[in-house]
Motif scaffolding. Structure first.
Motif, short mmCIF file in Angstrom:
data_model
loop_
_atom_site.label_atom_id
_atom_site.label_comp_id
_atom_site.label_asym_id
_atom_site.label_seq_id
_atom_site.Cartn_x
_atom_site.Cartn_y
_atom_site.Cartn_z
N HIS A 90 0.83 -1.21 0.00
CA HIS A 90 0.00 0.00 0.00
C HIS A 90 0.86 1.25 0.00
CE1 HIS A 90 -3.58 -2.45 1.78
NE2 HIS A 90 -3.29 -2.77 0.55
N HIS A 91 1.96 1.21 0.74
CA HIS A 91 2.89 2.34 0.80
C HIS A 91 3.44 2.65 -0.59
CE1 HIS A 91 5.91 5.01 2.44
NE2 HIS A 91 6.89 4.28 1.92
N GLN A 92 3.88 1.61 -1.29
CA GLN A 92 4.47 1.80 -2.62
C GLN A 92 3.41 2.23 -3.64
OE1 GLN A 92 7.32 2.23 -3.65
NE2 GLN A 92 7.45 1.70 -5.79
N LEU A 93 2.22 1.65 -3.52
CA LEU A 93 1.11 1.99 -4.42
C LEU A 93 0.80 3.48 -4.32
CD1 LEU A 93 -0.87 0.62 -6.37
CD2 LEU A 93 -2.22 -0.10 -4.44
N LEU A 94 0.72 3.97 -3.08
CA LEU A 94 0.44 5.39 -2.85
C LEU A 94 1.60 6.25 -3.34
CD1 LEU A 94 -1.20 5.04 0.66
CD2 LEU A 94 -2.35 5.97 -1.35
N ASN A 95 2.83 5.83 -3.06
CA ASN A 95 4.02 6.56 -3.53
C ASN A 95 4.00 6.71 -5.03
OD1 ASN A 95 5.25 6.93 -1.09
ND2 ASN A 95 6.63 5.19 -1.26
N PHE A 96 3.66 5.63 -5.69
CA PHE A 96 3.64 5.58 -7.14
C PHE A 96 2.67 6.61 -7.70
CE2 PHE A 96 5.72 3.21 -10.29
CZ PHE A 96 4.92 3.15 -11.42
N PHE A 97 1.60 6.86 -6.94
CA PHE A 97 0.61 7.84 -7.37
C PHE A 97 0.96 9.23 -6.86
CE2 PHE A 97 -2.90 5.86 -9.58
CZ PHE A 97 -2.69 4.52 -9.35
N GLY A 98 2.12 9.36 -6.26
CA GLY A 98 2.56 10.67 -5.78
C GLY A 98 1.83 11.12 -4.52
N ILE A 99 1.27 10.15 -3.79
CA ILE A 99 0.56 10.49 -2.55
C ILE A 99 1.48 10.23 -1.37
CG2 ILE A 99 -1.41 9.92 -1.08
CD1 ILE A 99 -2.94 9.14 -3.61
#
Lengths: 149, 134
Positions: free
Chosen positions: B30-39
């Motif tokens: 989830h951390h990486q998924l959000l990072n990937f979206f710039g969140i």
């Protein structure tokens, strides 16, 4: 072996894993999250999965070895294993977990023991196959290629 | 178009998120998924830490709440956060798809709910529901 051959090998191996149901879409999702800022993302997540699964399998063996089995405890461990296997796309492990949970709910000791053996088996299969996959990626990097996305 | 740019189209400015999940594998994904979206996102491992967040003064636009956690489960934590006046968008993440449990989770104050594992597509759907900054 040159980079092109290694890449072809990796592609064929990965395709086979998907075809045989060892991996599903979720694994592709993880691969897509890997980028230059996080070049080892997939390996990291899968390593966590390995550590977590081994711990859970030990706990399961212990829990099922008790005189009075606490099926809620067993179910809780299987639930966690199901969750993490589905998170990385380890489809066959996830499937056995579903059957395992049913045995827990039925308080079926024999069923649970059988599922434990099955899940251990599926886990060791996927572990082995993922290690081969990562090894191929390493070889590609070592040979000067960039890993396919 | 890189994913974060695409999101920028309907997100005004920076979006922050809080991931509440006790499972390491889910946390990292989830951390990486959000990072990937710039969140920009912060991860806590249990509900207790999550309900202490409002006291720390930190505000998040989005909270990803795992339903199944020991001690204080996701439903209770969501109720508590709403009672504390937290207006962030709260999206439940659950491995249960039974409708009564989903209903209970929604009634606790969720804005959205998705089945684990979270994917880029599901996250896009969640992000589209983010209300104006909390």
């Amino acid at each position: 072996m040159d980079v092109a051959q290694l890449k072809r090998q990796l592609f064929e191996y990965t395709t086979l894993l998907f075809h045989e149901g060892f991996l599903d879409e979720q694994f592709t999702q993880l691969q897509q999250l890997q980028d230059e800022n996080n070049p080892d993302f997939v390996v990291e997540v899968v390593s966590l999965f390995f550590d977590d699964s081994e711990r859970l399998l030990n706990e399961l063996a212990t829990a099922l070895d008790q005189q009075n089995i606490d099926f809620n405890k067993v179910d809780a461990h299987v639930h966690q294993l199901k969750g993490s296997s589905s998170s990385i796309g380890a489809q066959r492990v996830q499937r056995v977990c579903i059957a395992f949970r049913n045995s827990c709910q039925d308080k079926n000791v024999e069923g649970c023991l059988k599922c434990l053996q099955e899940v251990k088996h599926e886990y060791s299969l996927i572990k082995n196959k993922l290690e081969i996959l990562f090894n191929l990626e390493k070889q590609i990097l070592a040979a000067g290629g960039s890993p396919p996305v | 178009m890189p994913k974060s740019q695409f999101l920028g189209v309907f997100l005004n400015g920076e979006v922050t998120a809080l991931v509440v999940d006790d499972h390491k594998v889910s946390q990292i994904i989830h951390h990486q998924l959000l990072n990937f979206f710039g969140i920009k996102n912060h991860v806590v491992g249990n509900r207790k830490e999550a309900i202490e967040i409002p006291y720390s003064g930190k505000k998040f636009d989005l909270i990803l709440m795992d339903r199944d956690m020991p001690v204080l489960n996701g439903i209770e934590a969501t109720k508590k956060l709403r009672d504390m006046g937290v207006r962030s968008t709260i999206a439940g993440v659950s491995s249960h798809s039974i409708s009564e449990e989903r209903q209970e989770f929604f009634e606790a104050g969720l804005d959205d709910c998705h089945e684990k594992p979270l994917t880029a597509a599901k996250l896009l759907s969640v992000v589209s529901k983010i209300k104006s900054k909390a």
